[in-house]
Motif scaffolding. Sequence first.
Motif, PDB file in Angstrom:
ATOM      1  N   SER A 114       0.886  -1.159   0.000  1.00 48.31           N
ATOM      2  CA  SER A 114       0.000   0.000   0.000  1.00 48.31           C
ATOM      3  C   SER A 114       0.930   1.216   0.000  1.00 48.31           C
ATOM      4  CB  SER A 114      -0.948  -0.008   1.203  1.00 48.31           C
ATOM      5  OG  SER A 114      -1.871   1.058   1.116  1.00 48.31           O
ATOM      6  N   CYS A 142      -5.845   3.861  -2.559  1.00 47.15           N
ATOM      7  CA  CYS A 142      -5.286   3.117  -1.427  1.00 47.15           C
ATOM      8  C   CYS A 142      -6.372   2.434  -0.610  1.00 47.15           C
ATOM      9  CB  CYS A 142      -4.450   4.042  -0.547  1.00 47.15           C
ATOM     10  SG  CYS A 142      -2.897   4.569  -1.303  1.00 47.15           S
ATOM     11  N   GLU A 146      -6.426  -1.655  -0.232  1.00 48.49           N
ATOM     12  CA  GLU A 146      -6.381  -2.390   1.026  1.00 48.49           C
ATOM     13  C   GLU A 146      -7.632  -3.246   1.222  1.00 48.49           C
ATOM     14  OE1 GLU A 146      -5.344   0.203   4.257  1.00 48.49           O
ATOM     15  OE2 GLU A 146      -3.516   0.930   3.260  1.00 48.49           O
ATOM     16  N   THR A 149      -7.939  -7.040  -0.095  1.00 50.21           N
ATOM     17  CA  THR A 149      -7.382  -8.212   0.586  1.00 50.21           C
ATOM     18  C   THR A 149      -8.442  -8.956   1.400  1.00 50.21           C
ATOM     19  OG1 THR A 149      -6.780  -6.923   2.556  1.00 50.21           O
ATOM     20  CG2 THR A 149      -5.118  -7.106   0.807  1.00 50.21           C
ATOM     21  N   HIS A 161      -0.964  -4.373   5.550  1.00 48.32           N
ATOM     22  CA  HIS A 161      -0.904  -3.383   4.477  1.00 48.32           C
ATOM     23  C   HIS A 161       0.330  -2.510   4.722  1.00 48.32           C
ATOM     24  CE1 HIS A 161      -4.948  -4.665   3.618  1.00 48.32           C
ATOM     25  NE2 HIS A 161      -5.331  -4.341   4.837  1.00 48.32           N
ATOM     26  N   ARG A 163       2.208   0.427   4.100  1.00 47.80           N
ATOM     27  CA  ARG A 163       2.056   1.766   3.525  1.00 47.80           C
ATOM     28  C   ARG A 163       3.424   2.415   3.358  1.00 47.80           C
ATOM     29  NH1 ARG A 163      -3.155   3.635   7.232  1.00 47.80           N
ATOM     30  NH2 ARG A 163      -4.695   2.284   6.192  1.00 47.80           N
ATOM     31  N   ALA A 221      -2.699  -2.021   8.923  1.00 53.11           N
ATOM     32  CA  ALA A 221      -1.830  -1.006   8.325  1.00 53.11           C
ATOM     33  C   ALA A 221      -0.537  -0.837   9.128  1.00 53.11           C
ATOM     34  CB  ALA A 221      -2.559   0.326   8.249  1.00 53.11           C
TER      35      ALA A 221
END
Length: 299
Positions: A114, A142, A146, A149, A161, A163, A221
């Motif tokens: 991501s 974005c 995400e 998934t 994820h 980033r 994240a």
Amino acid sequence: MPHSRIAVTGSTGLIGAALVRSLRTDGHEVVRLVRHPARSGDEVEWDPKRSYVDVAGLVGCDAVVHLAGAGVGDHRWTEAYKREIRDSRVLGTAAIAEAVASLDTPPKVLLAGSAIGFYGDTGDRAVDESAPPGDGFLPSVCVEWEEATAAAQEAGVRTVHARTGLVVAREGGAWGRLFPLFRAGLGGRLGDGRQYWSFIALHDHIAALRHILDTPELSGAVNLTGPDPVTNGEVTAAMGRVLRRPTLFTAPAPALRIALGEFAGDVLGSQRVLPGRLLDAGFSFAFPGVDAAIRAALR
């Protein structure tokens, strides 16, 4: 992770190639997902546009690292290329997640790419993983990226994820375009130079990906940025110091908008993003400062 079988998409890109080298150096078996019929035992065919993955090639994998996607700054943002940016991420990620979920014994972790584009323009405000998405094209991509998934998460696979921020490397990415300009003495500030750049050394980025694979407690994240974001003006000064070149040139904002179109808004935008979850998980940066990251890239 002990010696494992790990599948990687985007293995020819800047980050993917470096990750494959790192994993193989430590004795892991790496299979690379490629967009042509497999030609060797370490290749698995997939086609994100057709949502096709040769699932048999993922059998026995302990982890899948999904890094593939069209380059954000590779072309002017026409409507067709914006669709390519979006589809290459969302459709490709959905195909990988569904393939992972279909396995009788799925991998322990799906580490999916991501970007800090998720946060949009944050100005001077520092944000971590708890911040909501921003507004605009890249944040919307974005979010969808995400969400794609979902199949893996629903199958109980630990899903992360990653980033990613601006990776400091000579070999590619945004920074790879800066080095030749600054070496030639043509580097300088972009716009007013006050926009924050959340950078990370390539070495630290690969180490962070490895740390995520090795840390079962990490899911969701995770920001892959250095701990000390700096402004574009500070980046310009650091490049001049390290390369010992003048940095007299400036690319005015109006000129960038003419040259880059809609993408200029992201070049001139400010993202002050902190790696809160990485630090909480005990990750240590080898090159936390911008000067050190630039020197590491030159080595």
